[in-house]
Design a protein around this motif. Structure first.
Motif, PDB file in Angstrom:
ATOM      1  N   LYS A  14     -46.776 -54.208  17.069  1.00 48.22           N
ATOM      2  CA  LYS A  14     -45.974 -53.587  18.224  1.00 48.22           C
ATOM      3  C   LYS A  14     -46.338 -54.394  19.614  1.00 48.22           C
ATOM      4  N   GLU A  15     -45.572 -54.445  20.471  1.00 49.65           N
ATOM      5  CA  GLU A  15     -45.678 -55.311  21.823  1.00 49.65           C
ATOM      6  C   GLU A  15     -44.845 -54.704  22.945  1.00 49.65           C
ATOM      7  N   GLY A  16     -45.053 -55.138  24.423  1.00 59.35           N
ATOM      8  CA  GLY A  16     -44.151 -54.676  25.367  1.00 59.35           C
ATOM      9  C   GLY A  16     -44.527 -53.598  25.828  1.00 59.35           C
ATOM     10  N   ASN A  17     -43.731 -53.006  26.665  1.00 66.17           N
ATOM     11  CA  ASN A  17     -43.757 -51.617  27.365  1.00 66.17           C
ATOM     12  C   ASN A  17     -42.718 -50.740  27.106  1.00 66.17           C
ATOM     13  N   ARG A  18     -42.762 -49.567  27.856  1.00 69.56           N
ATOM     14  CA  ARG A  18     -41.622 -48.699  27.762  1.00 69.56           C
ATOM     15  C   ARG A  18     -40.064 -48.976  28.211  1.00 69.56           C
ATOM     16  N   HIS A  19     -40.106 -50.054  28.883  1.00 68.41           N
ATOM     17  CA  HIS A  19     -38.932 -50.593  29.299  1.00 68.41           C
ATOM     18  C   HIS A  19     -38.522 -52.032  28.424  1.00 68.41           C
ATOM     19  N   ASN A  20     -39.491 -52.471  27.493  1.00 68.70           N
ATOM     20  CA  ASN A  20     -39.193 -53.706  26.714  1.00 68.70           C
ATOM     21  C   ASN A  20     -40.124 -53.714  25.614  1.00 68.70           C
ATOM     22  N   TYR A  21     -39.897 -52.356  24.818  1.00 65.00           N
ATOM     23  CA  TYR A  21     -40.671 -52.170  23.854  1.00 65.00           C
ATOM     24  C   TYR A  21     -40.021 -52.477  22.268  1.00 65.00           C
ATOM     25  N   LEU A  37     -39.575 -57.456  10.479  1.00 62.09           N
ATOM     26  CA  LEU A  37     -38.883 -56.341  10.365  1.00 62.09           C
ATOM     27  C   LEU A  37     -39.218 -55.640  12.034  1.00 62.09           C
ATOM     28  N   THR A  38     -38.139 -55.680  12.961  1.00 61.46           N
ATOM     29  CA  THR A  38     -38.470 -55.137  14.198  1.00 61.46           C
ATOM     30  C   THR A  38     -37.618 -53.779  14.213  1.00 61.46           C
ATOM     31  N   ALA A  39     -38.174 -52.751  14.557  1.00 57.72           N
ATOM     32  CA  ALA A  39     -37.853 -51.515  14.598  1.00 57.72           C
ATOM     33  C   ALA A  39     -38.479 -50.413  15.581  1.00 57.72           C
ATOM     34  N   PRO A  40     -37.927 -50.444  16.692  1.00 60.47           N
ATOM     35  CA  PRO A  40     -36.666 -50.874  17.025  1.00 60.47           C
ATOM     36  C   PRO A  40     -36.476 -52.213  17.784  1.00 60.47           C
TER      37      PRO A  40
END
Length: 202
Positions: A14-21, A37-40
């Motif tokens: 997983k990576e990013g934050n709540r706005h670009n997760y 597999l990217t989900a979501p």
């Protein structure tokens, strides 16, 4: 081209934050190469939620839920969804009132072949391509295990598969499959009954 597929695993990421997760699973199949597999996927619209499989020798597969209900979801659900593999639409049917796991299984048609997706439990499922006159079919079993950073997907393929089979089998690891399980079906039934009662009351 149908290929004998060795068992393999995908690791959670997983990576990013709540706005670009974004989050999902990554790993390597000896026969089909590196798979992600990217989900979501990061949201571009609050009413759209998409999971996607790509990489290696697989066609890109996407599962999209669209509508107001998508705003509060962590993963796409089977309701109001669109499934694509490569440039083809996959036609999906489900018996919402099925009493057994087999009756609740998803029936799909892709590239002229028929498939069934059956839940084993909340962490595992099986995708089956039905046999025909030219091919004995294939069975893909996907199981999630571990916790936290040690979460992984174990993938086992019985029979000879092609890229579309594997992409179709893996995309459902990025989908909320709860309604295919016994407990999930009971909860969905209660929810439907409550909704109907509320509408009848008002």
């Amino acid at each position: 081209m149908h290929t004998q597929v060795s068992p393999f695993e995908l690791q959670a990421w997983k990576e990013g934050n709540r706005h670009n997760y974004s989050a999902g699973w990554k790993g390597v199949s000896p026969e089909f190469g590196e798979i992600t597999l990217t989900a979501p996927l990061p949201r571009t619209n609050p009413e759209t939620l998409v999971s996607e499989v790509r990489g290696g020798r697989l066609p890109v597969a996407s599962f999209e839920a669209r509508g107001m209900h998508a705003e509060g979801l962590k993963l796409p659900t089977l309701n109001r969804s669109t499934l694509r593999v490569g440039d083809r639409m996959v036609y999906v049917e489900r018996n919402r009132f099925g009493a057994t796991l087999e009756q609740r299984a998803l029936s799909m048609k892709y590239a002229g072949d028929r498939y069934r997706l059956t839940a084993l439990d909340k962490n595992a499922y099986v995708l089956t391509r039905e046999p025909d006159d030219e091919d004995p079919g294939v069975r893909i079993t996907v199981r999630e295990s571990g916790r936290g950073k040690n979460r992984r997907l174990s993938v086992r393929v019985d029979g000879r598969a092609e890229g579309g089979d594997l992409a179709l089998g893996l995309i459902f690891a990025g989908v909320d499959r709860a309604v295919l399980t016994r407990v999930g079906a009971v909860k969905a039934g209660i929810s439907r009954a409550t909704h109907f009662w509320t509408e009848a009351t008002y």
